[in-house]
Design a protein around this motif. Sequence first.
Motif, mmCIF file in Angstrom:
data_model
loop_
_atom_site.group_PDB
_atom_site.id
_atom_site.type_symbol
_atom_site.label_atom_id
_atom_site.label_comp_id
_atom_site.label_asym_id
_atom_site.label_seq_id
_atom_site.Cartn_x
_atom_site.Cartn_y
_atom_site.Cartn_z
ATOM 1 N N VAL A 53 0.816 -0.996 0.237
ATOM 2 C CA VAL A 53 -0.354 0.330 -0.878
ATOM 3 C C VAL A 53 0.753 1.130 -0.169
ATOM 4 N N TYR A 54 2.426 1.321 0.830
ATOM 5 C CA TYR A 54 2.926 2.246 0.999
ATOM 6 C C TYR A 54 3.240 2.954 -0.430
ATOM 7 N N LEU A 55 4.210 1.418 -1.340
ATOM 8 C CA LEU A 55 4.306 1.704 -2.173
ATOM 9 C C LEU A 55 3.419 2.408 -3.578
ATOM 10 N N THR A 56 1.876 1.861 -2.974
ATOM 11 C CA THR A 56 1.478 2.638 -4.318
ATOM 12 C C THR A 56 1.277 3.814 -4.129
ATOM 13 N N ASN A 57 1.110 4.062 -2.676
ATOM 14 C CA ASN A 57 0.180 5.292 -2.861
ATOM 15 C C ASN A 57 1.696 6.643 -2.566
ATOM 16 N N GLU A 58 3.179 6.171 -2.154
ATOM 17 C CA GLU A 58 3.230 6.801 -1.657
ATOM 18 C C GLU A 58 5.121 7.023 -2.822
ATOM 19 N N LYS A 59 4.884 6.044 -4.073
ATOM 20 C CA LYS A 59 5.929 5.453 -4.859
ATOM 21 C C LYS A 59 6.192 5.930 -5.736
#
Length: 59
Positions: A53-59
């Motif tokens: 989720v972090y990679l999808t939203n932040e990266k």
Amino acid sequence: MTQLRQRMSEDMQVRNFALNTQLSYLQQVSLFARHFGKSPDVLGREDIRTYQVYLTNEK
């Protein structure tokens, strides 16, 4: 090299992964562990999901 990293590296060699693939996978596991500040062997399924989720939203 940690025991876990050595095992992962050996497993990829046995499966005949290309060297660049092996290096990429090891780097990604390292980034995953650094994100949480913990060894990957203590991280679980929910941590993987959270990281995705972090990679999808932040990266």
